[in-house]
Scaffold this motif. Structure first.
Motif, PDB file in Angstrom:
ATOM      1  N   LEU A  89       0.838  -1.193   0.000  1.00 19.28           N
ATOM      2  CA  LEU A  89       0.000   0.000   0.000  1.00 19.28           C
ATOM      3  C   LEU A  89       0.871   1.241   0.000  1.00 19.28           C
ATOM      4  CD1 LEU A  89      -2.496  -1.010   2.856  1.00 19.28           C
ATOM      5  CD2 LEU A  89      -2.638  -1.581   0.421  1.00 19.28           C
ATOM      6  N   LEU A  90       0.474   2.235  -0.786  1.00 20.74           N
ATOM      7  CA  LEU A  90       1.145   3.537  -0.791  1.00 20.74           C
ATOM      8  C   LEU A  90       0.079   4.622  -0.764  1.00 20.74           C
ATOM      9  CD1 LEU A  90       3.463   5.560  -1.120  1.00 20.74           C
ATOM     10  CD2 LEU A  90       3.449   5.059  -3.587  1.00 20.74           C
ATOM     11  N   ARG A  91       0.068   5.389   0.313  1.00 19.37           N
ATOM     12  CA  ARG A  91      -0.851   6.525   0.354  1.00 19.37           C
ATOM     13  C   ARG A  91      -0.261   7.658  -0.476  1.00 19.37           C
ATOM     14  NH1 ARG A  91      -2.620  10.498   5.400  1.00 19.37           N
ATOM     15  NH2 ARG A  91      -4.093  11.727   4.162  1.00 19.37           N
ATOM     16  N   HIS A  92      -1.120   8.428  -1.119  1.00 17.92           N
ATOM     17  CA  HIS A  92      -0.642   9.554  -1.935  1.00 17.92           C
ATOM     18  C   HIS A  92       0.102  10.574  -1.076  1.00 17.92           C
ATOM     19  CE1 HIS A  92      -3.616  12.367  -0.333  1.00 17.92           C
ATOM     20  NE2 HIS A  92      -4.520  11.407  -0.466  1.00 17.92           N
ATOM     21  N   GLY A  93       0.874  11.429  -1.740  1.00 18.52           N
ATOM     22  CA  GLY A  93       1.602  12.488  -1.053  1.00 18.52           C
ATOM     23  C   GLY A  93       0.686  13.600  -0.566  1.00 18.52           C
ATOM     24  N   GLU A  94       1.297  14.558   0.081  1.00 17.39           N
ATOM     25  CA  GLU A  94       0.554  15.666   0.693  1.00 17.39           C
ATOM     26  C   GLU A  94      -0.213  16.490  -0.341  1.00 17.39           C
ATOM     27  OE1 GLU A  94       2.241  18.873   3.695  1.00 17.39           O
ATOM     28  OE2 GLU A  94       2.299  19.629   1.619  1.00 17.39           O
ATOM     29  N   THR A  95      -1.422  16.884   0.043  1.00 17.76           N
ATOM     30  CA  THR A  95      -2.197  17.889  -0.689  1.00 17.76           C
ATOM     31  C   THR A  95      -2.459  19.048   0.266  1.00 17.76           C
ATOM     32  OG1 THR A  95      -4.390  17.082  -0.045  1.00 17.76           O
ATOM     33  CG2 THR A  95      -3.364  16.054  -1.990  1.00 17.76           C
ATOM     34  N   ALA A  96      -2.964  20.141  -0.263  1.00 18.78           N
ATOM     35  CA  ALA A  96      -3.288  21.285   0.597  1.00 18.78           C
ATOM     36  C   ALA A  96      -4.311  20.896   1.657  1.00 18.78           C
ATOM     37  CB  ALA A  96      -3.800  22.449  -0.250  1.00 18.78           C
ATOM     38  N   TRP A  97      -5.252  20.036   1.289  1.00 18.24           N
ATOM     39  CA  TRP A  97      -6.307  19.655   2.228  1.00 18.24           C
ATOM     40  C   TRP A  97      -5.836  18.611   3.233  1.00 18.24           C
ATOM     41  CZ3 TRP A  97     -11.747  19.309  -0.534  1.00 18.24           C
ATOM     42  CH2 TRP A  97     -12.104  20.592  -0.980  1.00 18.24           C
ATOM     43  N   SER A  98      -4.951  17.713   2.834  1.00 20.16           N
ATOM     44  CA  SER A  98      -4.439  16.760   3.821  1.00 20.16           C
ATOM     45  C   SER A  98      -3.580  17.500   4.846  1.00 20.16           C
ATOM     46  CB  SER A  98      -3.630  15.642   3.146  1.00 20.16           C
ATOM     47  OG  SER A  98      -2.415  16.132   2.605  1.00 20.16           O
ATOM     48  N   ARG A  99      -2.906  18.545   4.412  1.00 18.86           N
ATOM     49  CA  ARG A  99      -2.093  19.346   5.331  1.00 18.86           C
ATOM     50  C   ARG A  99      -2.969  20.120   6.314  1.00 18.86           C
ATOM     51  NH1 ARG A  99       1.492  22.945   1.997  1.00 18.86           N
ATOM     52  NH2 ARG A  99      -0.489  24.046   1.662  1.00 18.86           N
ATOM     53  N   SER A 100      -4.102  20.629   5.849  1.00 19.36           N
ATOM     54  CA  SER A 100      -4.961  21.455   6.686  1.00 19.36           C
ATOM     55  C   SER A 100      -5.953  20.640   7.519  1.00 19.36           C
ATOM     56  CB  SER A 100      -5.745  22.455   5.824  1.00 19.36           C
ATOM     57  OG  SER A 100      -6.629  21.769   4.949  1.00 19.36           O
ATOM     58  N   GLY A 101      -6.115  19.361   7.185  1.00 20.46           N
ATOM     59  CA  GLY A 101      -7.042  18.520   7.934  1.00 20.46           C
ATOM     60  C   GLY A 101      -8.453  18.501   7.376  1.00 20.46           C
ATOM     61  N   GLN A 102      -8.627  18.980   6.139  1.00 18.55           N
ATOM     62  CA  GLN A 102      -9.953  18.967   5.518  1.00 18.55           C
ATOM     63  C   GLN A 102     -10.247  17.583   4.939  1.00 18.55           C
ATOM     64  OE1 GLN A 102      -8.534  22.834   3.565  1.00 18.55           O
ATOM     65  NE2 GLN A 102     -10.725  22.802   3.046  1.00 18.55           N
ATOM     66  N   TYR A 103     -11.496  17.151   5.087  1.00 15.24           N
ATOM     67  CA  TYR A 103     -11.903  15.886   4.491  1.00 15.24           C
ATOM     68  C   TYR A 103     -11.803  15.993   2.973  1.00 15.24           C
ATOM     69  CZ  TYR A 103     -13.732  14.189   8.953  1.00 15.24           C
ATOM     70  OH  TYR A 103     -13.850  13.745  10.254  1.00 15.24           O
ATOM     71  N   THR A 104     -11.042  15.073   2.382  1.00 14.44           N
ATOM     72  CA  THR A 104     -10.815  15.088   0.941  1.00 14.44           C
ATOM     73  C   THR A 104     -11.232  13.748   0.368  1.00 14.44           C
ATOM     74  OG1 THR A 104      -8.813  16.353   1.453  1.00 14.44           O
ATOM     75  CG2 THR A 104      -9.183  15.745  -0.849  1.00 14.44           C
ATOM     76  N   GLY A 105     -12.434  13.703  -0.179  1.00 13.74           N
ATOM     77  CA  GLY A 105     -12.930  12.469  -0.760  1.00 13.74           C
ATOM     78  C   GLY A 105     -12.740  12.443  -2.255  1.00 13.74           C
ATOM     79  N   LEU A 106     -13.774  12.806  -2.983  1.00 13.44           N
ATOM     80  CA  LEU A 106     -13.736  12.730  -4.446  1.00 13.44           C
ATOM     81  C   LEU A 106     -13.284  14.023  -5.105  1.00 13.44           C
ATOM     82  CD1 LEU A 106     -17.000  10.679  -5.095  1.00 13.44           C
ATOM     83  CD2 LEU A 106     -14.674   9.874  -4.576  1.00 13.44           C
ATOM     84  N   THR A 107     -13.041  15.075  -4.319  1.00  9.67           N
ATOM     85  CA  THR A 107     -12.492  16.310  -4.884  1.00  9.67           C
ATOM     86  C   THR A 107     -11.104  16.020  -5.438  1.00  9.67           C
ATOM     87  OG1 THR A 107     -13.710  17.650  -3.289  1.00  9.67           O
ATOM     88  CG2 THR A 107     -11.888  18.717  -4.443  1.00  9.67           C
ATOM     89  N   ASP A 108     -10.890  16.336  -6.700  1.00  5.55           N
ATOM     90  CA  ASP A 108      -9.669  15.902  -7.384  1.00  5.55           C
ATOM     91  C   ASP A 108      -8.601  16.993  -7.315  1.00  5.55           C
ATOM     92  OD1 ASP A 108      -8.061  14.147  -8.702  1.00  5.55           O
ATOM     93  OD2 ASP A 108      -9.024  14.380 -10.665  1.00  5.55           O
ATOM     94  N   ILE A 109      -8.015  17.177  -6.149  1.00 11.64           N
ATOM     95  CA  ILE A 109      -7.019  18.226  -5.977  1.00 11.64           C
ATOM     96  C   ILE A 109      -5.615  17.664  -6.168  1.00 11.64           C
ATOM     97  CG2 ILE A 109      -8.539  19.540  -4.460  1.00 11.64           C
ATOM     98  CD1 ILE A 109      -6.923  18.598  -2.096  1.00 11.64           C
TER      99      ILE A 109
END
Length: 209
Positions: free
Chosen positions: A24-44
């Motif tokens: 398993l490999l989780r994707h790298g950081e996004t702006a929302w993963s850094r801020s703690g926002q729930y990121t589901g299907l939003t393709d950032i």
């Protein structure tokens, strides 16, 4: 019989294989993963740090001969796969993140401020996927991986690049645990894990490299 008289196995005797291994490999950081926002299907996209994290993940995967590499279709996962050295990863639609419904893009701290006792594992998300629905998608991938056979009879190696909550749920299901047990498997961005076997028993072989 003391330990000195116990015969050792010949070095040519292989370990008992339980079946394919799922990396398993989780994707790298996004702006929302850094801020703690729930990121589901939003393709950032990945941040610059996230891109570097993805490149760094390649070190934990060096030397593994993968028979199949799968990726979520969302760009943060697909680009992570590419930067980690797998540009030809096969898109697996079932590997998208949890659809968070009304909580999409909302800071998890904001949700807890409204409801101090809130836990996504217990309370779910309004107008999104249920935990059971996410687990059903994870089960399809587990079934796909476990059905993979190599012509030489050796256990196959599969890599899946996907998302935090989804991979935690998939881990629980690999182990035969309820999806709610995913709460116990904390997984940082661009971390690598291996799901395999203790002989014939599904097991976590390594976590969060």
């Amino acid at each position: 019989m003391n330990s000195s008289s116990v015969p050792s196995l010949p070095s040519t005797v292989p370990p008992v294989p339980g079946g394919p291994k799922l990396w398993l490999l989780r994707h790298g950081e996004t702006a929302w993963s850094r801020s703690g926002q729930y990121t589901g299907l939003t393709d950032i996209p990945l941040t610059e740090i996230g891109q570097e994290q993805a490149r760094s993940a390649q070190r934990a995967l060096d030397g593994v001969d993968f028979d199949l590499v799968l990726t979520s279709p969302l760009q943060r996962a697909h680009l992570t796969a590419t930067l980690a050295g797998f540009p030809q990863a096969v898109v697996e639609p079932n590997a998208v993140e949890w659809d968070y419904g009304d909580y999409e893009g909302i800071d998890s701290a904001v949700v807890r401020a409204r409801n101090a006792g809130y836990l996504i594992w217990d309370d779910g998300v309004p107008n999104g996927e249920s935990l059971a629905q996410v687990a059903a998608r994870a089960d399809l991938i587990v079934e796909r991986v476990r059905g993979l056979e190599r012509h030489d009879g050796a256990p196959a190696n599969v890599l899946l690049v996907a998302h935090g909550h989804f991979l935690r749920i998939l881990t629980a299901r690999w182990l035969g645990l309820p999806a709610t047990a995913g709460r116990h498997f904390v997984l940082g961005t661009a971390k690598v894990c291996t799901l395999g076997w203790d002989k014939k028993t599904p097991a976590v072989e390594q976590w969060g490299l």
